[in-house]
Write a protein that holds these residues in place. Structure first.
Motif, PDB file in Angstrom:
ATOM      1  N   GLY A   1       0.806  -1.215   0.000  1.00 16.30           N
ATOM      2  CA  GLY A   1       0.000   0.000   0.000  1.00 16.30           C
ATOM      3  C   GLY A   1       0.839   1.265   0.000  1.00 16.30           C
ATOM      4  O   GLY A   1       0.562   2.213  -0.744  1.00 16.30           O
TER       5      GLY A   1
ATOM      6  N   VAL B   1       3.495   1.178  -9.045  1.00 15.23           N
ATOM      7  CA  VAL B   1       2.140   1.091  -8.498  1.00 15.23           C
ATOM      8  C   VAL B   1       1.580  -0.307  -8.727  1.00 15.23           C
ATOM      9  O   VAL B   1       0.982  -0.914  -7.820  1.00 15.23           O
ATOM     10  CB  VAL B   1       1.220   2.149  -9.150  1.00 15.23           C
ATOM     11  N   ILE B   2       1.763  -0.829  -9.922  1.00 12.21           N
ATOM     12  CA  ILE B   2       1.289  -2.181 -10.241  1.00 12.21           C
ATOM     13  C   ILE B   2       1.980  -3.211  -9.354  1.00 12.21           C
ATOM     14  O   ILE B   2       1.345  -4.147  -8.839  1.00 12.21           O
ATOM     15  CB  ILE B   2       1.541  -2.512 -11.724  1.00 12.21           C
TER      16      ILE B   2
ATOM     17  N   TRP C   1       0.557  -3.080  -5.851  1.00 10.97           N
ATOM     18  CA  TRP C   1      -0.755  -3.739  -5.811  1.00 10.97           C
ATOM     19  C   TRP C   1      -0.602  -5.263  -5.795  1.00 10.97           C
ATOM     20  O   TRP C   1      -1.275  -5.963  -5.032  1.00 10.97           O
ATOM     21  CB  TRP C   1      -1.576  -3.307  -7.021  1.00 10.97           C
TER      22      TRP C   1
ATOM     23  N   MET D   1       2.506   1.818  -3.343  1.00 15.29           N
ATOM     24  CA  MET D   1       1.555   2.320  -4.339  1.00 15.29           C
ATOM     25  C   MET D   1       1.313   3.816  -4.168  1.00 15.29           C
ATOM     26  O   MET D   1       1.291   4.574  -5.148  1.00 15.29           O
ATOM     27  CB  MET D   1       0.231   1.569  -4.218  1.00 15.29           C
TER      28      MET D   1
ATOM     29  N   ARG E   1       0.575  -6.426  -2.394  1.00 20.28           N
ATOM     30  CA  ARG E   1      -0.508  -6.359  -1.405  1.00 20.28           C
ATOM     31  C   ARG E   1      -1.513  -7.497  -1.591  1.00 20.28           C
ATOM     32  O   ARG E   1      -2.021  -8.069  -0.620  1.00 20.28           O
ATOM     33  CB  ARG E   1      -1.226  -5.009  -1.514  1.00 20.28           C
ATOM     34  N   GLU E   2      -1.792  -7.861  -2.845  1.00 25.45           N
ATOM     35  CA  GLU E   2      -2.788  -8.883  -3.129  1.00 25.45           C
ATOM     36  C   GLU E   2      -2.265 -10.300  -2.949  1.00 25.45           C
ATOM     37  O   GLU E   2      -3.005 -11.207  -2.561  1.00 25.45           O
ATOM     38  CB  GLU E   2      -3.319  -8.710  -4.568  1.00 25.45           C
TER      39      GLU E   2
END
Length: 296
Positions: free
Chosen positions: A120, A168-169, A172, A123, A175-176
């Motif tokens: 997070g 940013v990708i 993400w 990002m 985080r996922e």
């Protein structure tokens, strides 16, 4: 005989405001990125921050060179400081390649020893970079086609915006999935992207530094044009090189057994400006062929 009366119309536009804003925004962003990169142990952020440090230095070099290129000639520096813009582009690209080498080395080491990174935070910081770098790139977009020095600044900022989007990708995905290997892998992708643009800039800058014919000028077409002029029976000692990242110079001997009229050279200089963007022309009229070991 020499003519460069049209040179003042081809002075590079001033981008001082763009450089000032770009340097300020990127310096502030580097400080933020380094701080968050250290706190979160994110190599992606530190890699991007390292690249942005190089870009700040590159912007400063380009800015300084753009200013020096406007300084008038002196008795010792008869072309002024125009070539400083070429040296700035060369140094800029070399600096980037050194930086990406260090980033690649650290990323490879982290592949075997992944470090936990909060996706997070990565990002959020990288998202700011998209706007900072993208906005800076837009300020140079108009001058990129006419000045390699400005193109270097533009490409660096555009690359940074794209890289920030990639970070940013990556954030993400971390985080996922919780997969920490994504951080060093995304850093290696950053390295590849930066290297591709930097190598092209380095190649073009190096060619200009060794007085190669600028990329936008076709020497065969220039020779054919000169040979087609009325009264010209041959062309020798033809040299075309870059005085700066925006100005091209030419010297040539034209073999004209019958000589030429007084307006021949000024008119020819005017045509070379409009046909080939060659703004600094020196022509010698010869009655017969001479020999030059450096002629093309």
């Amino acid at each position: 005989m020499h003519d460069h009366s049209q040179c003042d119309h081809h002075r590079p536009a001033s981008y001082s405001t763009a450089f000032a804003v770009g340097v300020t925004l990127n310096t502030l962003f580097v400080i933020v990125e380094i701080g968050f990169g250290v706190m979160t142990k994110s190599l992606s952020l530190l890699a991007d921050a390292g690249h942005n440090v190089g870009d700040v230095l590159g912007l400063l070099m380009a800015w300084g060179a753009a200013y020096l290129a406007t300084r008038p000639p002196t008795p010792r520096r008869t072309y002024g400081y125009r070539r400083s813009s070429i040296l700035a582009s060369l140094g800029n690209s070399a600096l980037l390649l050194v930086a990406v080498g260090a980033i690649a080395w650290e990323a490879i080491q982290r592949l075997s020893e992944p470090v936990k990174v909060p996706g997070g935070a990565v990002m959020a910081v990288a998202a700011v970079g998209i706007f900072v770098n993208g906005g800076t790139a837009l300020m140079f977009v108009r001058g990129r086609k006419d000045d390699l020095n400005i193109e270097g600044a533009y490409l660096h900022m555009l690359t940074d915006a794209i890289v920030a989007f990639g970070v940013v990708i990556a954030g993400w995905a971390i985080r996922e999935t919780g997969a920490m290997w994504i951080d060093p892998v995304s850093s290696l992708v950053i390295v590849v992207l930066i290297s591709m643009g930097s190598w092209k800039l380095l190649s073009r800058s190096f060619n200009l530094a060794i007085d190669a014919v600028p990329q936008g000028v076709d020497p065969a077409a220039v020779r054919k044009f000169l040979e087609s002029l009325p009264g010209v029976e041959g062309v020798s000692d033809l040299h075309i090189w870059a005085m700066s990242t925006t100005e091209t110079a030419l010297t040539a001997h034209l073999v004209m057994p019958s000589g030429c009229e007084d307006e021949f050279v000024p008119n020819l200089a005017h045509e070379l400006i409009h046909e080939f963007s060659i703004v600094h022309t020196t022509i010698q009229i010869d009655r017969d062929f001479g020999v030059c070991t450096l002629a093309i």
